[in-house]
Design an enzyme around this catalytic site. Structure first.
Site, PDB file in Angstrom:
ATOM      1  N   SER A   1       0.842  -1.198   0.000  1.00 46.54           N
ATOM      2  CA  SER A   1       0.000   0.000   0.000  1.00 46.54           C
ATOM      3  C   SER A   1       0.878   1.250   0.000  1.00 46.54           C
ATOM      4  O   SER A   1       2.034   1.210   0.437  1.00 46.54           O
ATOM      5  CB  SER A   1      -0.899   0.004   1.239  1.00 46.54           C
ATOM      6  OG  SER A   1      -1.509  -1.256   1.418  1.00 46.54           O
TER       7      SER A   1
HETATM    8  C1  LIG Z   1      -3.327  -4.339   0.020  1.00 42.32           C
HETATM    9  S1  LIG Z   1      -2.601  -5.888   0.349  1.00 42.32           S
HETATM   10  C2  LIG Z   1      -1.833  -5.654   1.924  1.00 42.32           C
HETATM   11  C3  LIG Z   1      -0.631  -4.773   1.887  1.00 42.32           C
HETATM   12  C4  LIG Z   1       0.190  -4.846   3.125  1.00 42.32           C
HETATM   13  N1  LIG Z   1      -0.424  -4.092   4.187  1.00 42.32           N
HETATM   14  C5  LIG Z   1       1.598  -4.361   2.891  1.00 42.32           C
HETATM   15  O1  LIG Z   1       2.025  -3.412   3.557  1.00 42.32           O
HETATM   16  O2  LIG Z   1       2.278  -4.954   2.073  1.00 42.32           O
HETATM   17  C6  LIG Z   1      -4.006  -6.868   0.841  1.00 42.32           C
HETATM   18  C7  LIG Z   1      -3.611  -8.300   1.174  1.00 42.32           C
HETATM   19  O3  LIG Z   1      -4.727  -8.942   1.790  1.00 42.32           O
HETATM   20  C8  LIG Z   1      -4.655 -10.304   1.453  1.00 42.32           C
HETATM   21  N2  LIG Z   1      -5.960 -10.912   1.727  1.00 42.32           N
HETATM   22  C9  LIG Z   1      -7.094 -10.883   0.976  1.00 42.32           C
HETATM   23  N3  LIG Z   1      -8.089 -11.553   1.579  1.00 42.32           N
HETATM   24  C10 LIG Z   1      -7.579 -12.025   2.734  1.00 42.32           C
HETATM   25  C11 LIG Z   1      -8.125 -12.787   3.794  1.00 42.32           C
HETATM   26  N4  LIG Z   1      -9.386 -13.204   3.764  1.00 42.32           N
HETATM   27  N5  LIG Z   1      -7.326 -13.090   4.837  1.00 42.32           N
HETATM   28  C12 LIG Z   1      -6.036 -12.686   4.869  1.00 42.32           C
HETATM   29  N6  LIG Z   1      -5.465 -11.962   3.892  1.00 42.32           N
HETATM   30  C13 LIG Z   1      -6.229 -11.618   2.842  1.00 42.32           C
HETATM   31  C14 LIG Z   1      -4.261 -10.281  -0.013  1.00 42.32           C
HETATM   32  O4  LIG Z   1      -3.736 -11.539  -0.421  1.00 42.32           O
HETATM   33  C15 LIG Z   1      -3.236  -9.148  -0.021  1.00 42.32           C
HETATM   34  O5  LIG Z   1      -1.938  -9.638   0.133  1.00 42.32           O
END
Ligand SMILES: C[S@@+](CC[C@H](N)C(=O)[O-])C[C@H]1O[C@@H](n2cnc3c(N)ncnc32)[C@H](O)[C@@H]1O
Length: 298
Positions: A104
């Site tokens: 992000s």
């Molecule tokens: C925007 S990214 C996160 C970025 C992270 N905060 C960083 O600093 O790199 C959103 C993440 O949520 C994960 N995700 C989606 N659904 C999820 C779930 N139900 N449980 C855990 N992770 C999930 C995705 O695979 C993705 O890697």
């Protein structure tokens, strides 16, 4: 002239100190930002989410354009896409598809953490580990041993674990669906999701301590997500308000649209008046309505 990661990190922090949606008076957050090498968490090849006329997103390759790559890593408003279509698209060239993981934008993560306001020693649950960058910032504040982070994609979880370990950070990284939370690691003082939801999972509310805070992007009928902060009443319900307009990728299990009236949204909610909406979530579901006076959530 080449610019170093250190000088770009400093310049990015300075910009976020001046910005109204930046560090505010959270000195700890600025210090955490300056202490974590963001570039360490960014894969060598990422997409920059600005499509050309053909709808394709540009690939940034660290080995080919090291300075462009580094400059983008520290652009306050730029997320970088690390996965398209759940990994079905290899990072070998310009591409299009659904963004399914990213690091992000610095400004967005800082805003999220400012509203989360974790305190030293707090137990924190993070949903959506992604690259592990936000996890590292959380660890800088509360201590890595107090952070549980959940990532649904096994390859991403493994890579994040390795990157964190290289910096001698050892939070509890769990590969799996974060919607049920992680009961064994709780209760939590803070829960933060870096993927958005349409419906707030009851498990998150159940796993919060009394007065604990949940910060999560919630899908809205307005065409964008709204960052929501809820405070727990300690009995599985929580109340709060929207803080900012944001845009996040959805948790995997909630990608499919659902009718908004079934999600507690009032009919014909006014997009101009989102700041006046108040949210209650708990065993009875989530309800969203105009504030009616009384005690205001902080
Ligand atoms: C925007 S990214 C996160 C970025 C992270 N905060 C960083 O600093 O790199 C959103 C993440 O949520 C994960 N995700 C989606 N659904 C999820 C779930 N139900 N449980 C855990 N992770 C999930 C995705 O695979 C993705 O890697």
């Amino acid at each position: 002239m080449a610019t170093t990661a250190h000088s770009l990190r400093q310049a990015c922090a300075d910009e976020m100190s001046r910005h109204p949606r930046g560090f505010g008076d959270c000195d700890w957050l600025r210090e955490a930002f300056l202490s974590v090498p963001r570039e360490h968490f960014v894969p060598d090849r990422v997409w920059w989410p600005a499509p050309g006329e053909d709808g394709l997103h540009t690939l940034l390759d660290r080995t080919v354009q090291p300075q462009d790559w580094l400059t983008r890593v520290y652009a306050p408003g730029d997320p970088l896409i690390t996965q398209i279509d759940d990994g079905a698209v290899p990072p070998t060239g310009r591409a299009k598809g659904a963004f399914t993981s990213s690091i992000s934008a610095p400004g967005v993560i800082i805003e999220l953490l400012r509203h989360l306001a974790p305190r030293p020693g707090d137990r924190v649950l993070e949903i959506g580990t992604g690259t592990g960058y936000t996890t590292a910032l959380l660890a800088a504040r509360v201590g890595a041993a107090n952070v549980v982070t959940m990532e649904i994609d096994g390859r991403l979880a493994d890579r994040a674990t390795e990157r964190l370990a290289t910096l001698d950070l050892h939070p509890h990284v769990i590969t799996g669906d974060g919607e049920p939370g992680h009961l064994a690691g709780g209760p939590y003082d803070r829960i933060v999701a870096t993927a958005s939801v349409r419906r707030i999972p009851q498990a998150w509310l159940d796993q919060l301590r009394p007065s604990g805070l949940l910060v999560v992007p919630l899908d809205s009928p307005f065409g964008w997500d709204l960052l929501l902060r809820l405070e727990s009443n300690g009995r599985g319900a929580a109340h709060g308000k929207f803080l900012e307009r944001v845009e996040f990728m959805r948790v995997r299990g909630q990608r499919k649209p659902l009718p908004y009236d079934g999600l507690g949204w009032p009919p014909e909610a006014d997009p101009e008046a989102w700041r006046d909406l108040r949210v209650t979530a708990g065993p009875e579901g989530q309800q969203i309505g105009l504030r009616t006076g009384g005690q205001e959530p902080g």
